[in-house]
Design an enzyme around this catalytic site. Structure first.
Site, PDB file in Angstrom:
ATOM      1  N   GLY A  21       5.687   1.345  25.966  1.00  0.00           N
ATOM      2  CA  GLY A  21       6.156   2.047  24.769  1.00  0.00           C
ATOM      3  C   GLY A  21       5.100   2.040  23.668  1.00  0.00           C
ATOM      4  O   GLY A  21       4.852   3.041  23.010  1.00  0.00           O
ATOM      5  N   ARG A  25      -0.359  -1.516  23.485  1.00  0.00           N
ATOM      6  CA  ARG A  25      -0.272  -2.192  24.789  1.00  0.00           C
ATOM      7  C   ARG A  25      -1.069  -1.404  25.837  1.00  0.00           C
ATOM      8  O   ARG A  25      -1.622  -1.970  26.777  1.00  0.00           O
ATOM      9  CB  ARG A  25       1.167  -2.410  25.221  1.00  0.00           C
ATOM     10  N   ARG A  44      -1.781  11.736  17.552  1.00  0.00           N
ATOM     11  CA  ARG A  44      -0.744  10.897  16.940  1.00  0.00           C
ATOM     12  C   ARG A  44      -0.926   9.404  17.236  1.00  0.00           C
ATOM     13  O   ARG A  44       0.049   8.649  17.267  1.00  0.00           O
ATOM     14  CB  ARG A  44       0.660  11.310  17.411  1.00  0.00           C
ATOM     15  N   ARG A  88       7.025   3.007  33.961  1.00  0.00           N
ATOM     16  CA  ARG A  88       7.214   2.484  32.609  1.00  0.00           C
ATOM     17  C   ARG A  88       7.120   0.964  32.642  1.00  0.00           C
ATOM     18  O   ARG A  88       7.712   0.316  33.513  1.00  0.00           O
ATOM     19  CB  ARG A  88       8.575   2.940  32.077  1.00  0.00           C
ATOM     20  N   SER A  91      10.105  -3.192  27.319  1.00  0.00           N
ATOM     21  CA  SER A  91      10.888  -4.385  27.003  1.00  0.00           C
ATOM     22  C   SER A  91      12.357  -3.993  26.946  1.00  0.00           C
ATOM     23  O   SER A  91      12.699  -2.809  26.874  1.00  0.00           O
ATOM     24  CB  SER A  91      10.438  -4.980  25.672  1.00  0.00           C
ATOM     25  N   ASP A 205      14.599  -9.759  24.283  1.00  0.00           N
ATOM     26  CA  ASP A 205      15.691 -10.134  23.377  1.00  0.00           C
ATOM     27  C   ASP A 205      16.930 -10.416  24.205  1.00  0.00           C
ATOM     28  O   ASP A 205      17.060  -9.917  25.325  1.00  0.00           O
ATOM     29  CB  ASP A 205      16.072  -8.957  22.442  1.00  0.00           C
ATOM     30  N   ARG A 218       5.129 -12.585  23.138  1.00  0.00           N
ATOM     31  CA  ARG A 218       5.355 -11.228  23.623  1.00  0.00           C
ATOM     32  C   ARG A 218       4.155 -10.748  24.441  1.00  0.00           C
ATOM     33  O   ARG A 218       4.305 -10.160  25.500  1.00  0.00           O
ATOM     34  CB  ARG A 218       5.526 -10.295  22.424  1.00  0.00           C
TER      35      ARG A 218
HETATM   36  N1  HPA Z   1      17.986  -2.846  22.437  1.00  0.00           N
HETATM   37  C1  HPA Z   1      17.389  -1.720  22.769  1.00  0.00           C
HETATM   38  N2  HPA Z   1      16.149  -1.654  23.186  1.00  0.00           N
HETATM   39  C2  HPA Z   1      15.458  -2.798  23.277  1.00  0.00           C
HETATM   40  C3  HPA Z   1      16.024  -4.010  22.947  1.00  0.00           C
HETATM   41  C4  HPA Z   1      17.353  -4.035  22.506  1.00  0.00           C
HETATM   42  O1  HPA Z   1      17.894  -5.093  22.191  1.00  0.00           O
HETATM   43  N3  HPA Z   1      15.082  -4.968  23.141  1.00  0.00           N
HETATM   44  C5  HPA Z   1      13.971  -4.345  23.568  1.00  0.00           C
HETATM   45  N4  HPA Z   1      14.193  -3.030  23.657  1.00  0.00           N
END
Ligand code: HPA
Length: 237
Positions: A21, A25, A44, A88, A91, A205, A218
Site C-alpha cells: 500500500g 515500502r 503522485r 499485494r 497490512s 493491529d 512494522r
Molecule cells: N482496518 C482496516 N484496514 C487495516 C487495519 C484495520 O484495522 N489494519 C491495517 N489495515
C-alpha cells in the site's frame, strides 16, 4: 511507452508485480532486495520500480489505501502495461482471537462492504477470490521457507474508522480472519481483466485494539511477508 493518468513509465514494468500500500515500502523493497533496479513511476509519488531478484525481473509499486486507489492502479497495470501476476503485500487488523500480531494471512477470498463490484452488474453476490496459481505457489514457498501462514476469508472495508464500534462483529461471526481495505477490488479487477492476484497480509493491529506495533517493528514485521511474496513472484515468473 504508453502513459496513463496515473502511471508514466520511465522503465519497463514486469509481468509480475508486488503491491504494497505504502509507496515507501516499494522503495524499501527496491533498496533491500532488488539489483539493477530502475524507477518506472513517480506520478503522485506512487513509486514503482523494476529490478532483478534471484534471476527474475520483477516490479514493485505502491497502491495507496482503499479500493478506489488500488482499483485505479491495478486496472492500469493489467490493461495498459500487460501485468499478469499481482501480489499485494499489505497490512490488516485481526478479527479472530486466535490471530496474532505479525501473523501472515493469505486472503483466499475477500468479502466486502464496498460498492466497487456494482459496476459489473452481476445479478447476485460475487465472491472475489485469490488466483489458485499464485495461492498454490505461495503455499509451497511458505512450506519451503518454514513460514507459518493462515489462509481464509478477509474483509475489504471502505472504512478504517467506523461510526459503530460493533461494525465488525457480524463478519467475525462468519469466520472472517481480518480487515483491510484493498483486496476485493484487486481480485475483482484481476478476474474481470484476465490477470492473477493474491493478497498476502501481515497483522499490524488487533480489532478491537489490543496493543500496537512501533514504526520499527512494522518495518521488520513485514520482512517475512515480503520474502514470501518475492519467492512466490520468482516461482510464477
Ligand atoms: N482496518 C482496516 N484496514 C487495516 C487495519 C484495520 O484495522 N489494519 C491495517 N489495515
Amino acid at each position: 511507452m504508453t502513459s496513463t493518468p496515473h502511471i508514466a513509465p520511465k522503465a519497463q514494468i514486469a509481468e509480475t508485480i508486488l503491491l504494497p500500500g505504502d509507496p515507501l515500502r516499494a522503495k524499501f523493497i527496491r533498496e533491500n532486495y532488488f539489483t539493477d533496479a530502475a524507477e518506472f513511476n513517480s506520478v503522485r509519488n506512487m513509486l514503482g520500480y523494476t529490478g532483478r531478484y534471484k534471476g527474475k525481473t520483477l516490479s514493485v509499486m505502491g497502491t495507496g489505501m482503499g479500493m478506489p486507489s488500488i482499483g485505479i492502479y491495478s486496472y492500469e497495470l493489467i490493461n495498459f502495461f500487460g501485468v499478469k501476476n499481482l501480489i499485494r503485500t499489505g497490512s490488516c487488523g485481526a478479527l479472530q482471537e486466535n490471530v496474532r500480531l505479525f501473523d501472515i494471512i493469505l486472503a483466499l477470498a475477500a468479502s466486502t462492504d464496498s460498492a466497487y463490484g456494482a459496476q459489473f452488474l452481476l445479478p447476485g453476490q460475487y465472491a472475489p477470490c485469490a488466483s489458485w496459481k499464485l495461492l498454490n505457489a505461495c503455499a509451497s514457498c511458505a512450506a519451503r521457507l518454514g513460514a507459518a501462514v493462515r489462509a481464509g476469508n478477509i474483509l475489504s472495508s471502505d472504512r478504517f474508522y467506523d461510526d459503530s464500534a460493533e461494525a465488525a462483529l457480524p463478519w467475525k461471526k462468519m469466520g472472517v480472519l481480518a480487515i483491510e481495505m484493498e483486496t476485493a477490488a484487486l481480485y475483482m479487477n484481476a478476474a474481470r481483466h484476465g490477470a492473477n492476484a493474491l493478497s498476502i497480509l501481515t497483522v499490524s493491529d488487533l480489532i478491537p485494539a489490543r496493543g500496537e506495533i512501533s514504526a520499527k517493528e512494522r518495518e521488520t514485521a513485514f520482512s517475512g511477508m515480503i520474502e514470501l511474496a518475492l519467492e512466490t513472484a520468482v516461482e510464477v515468473s
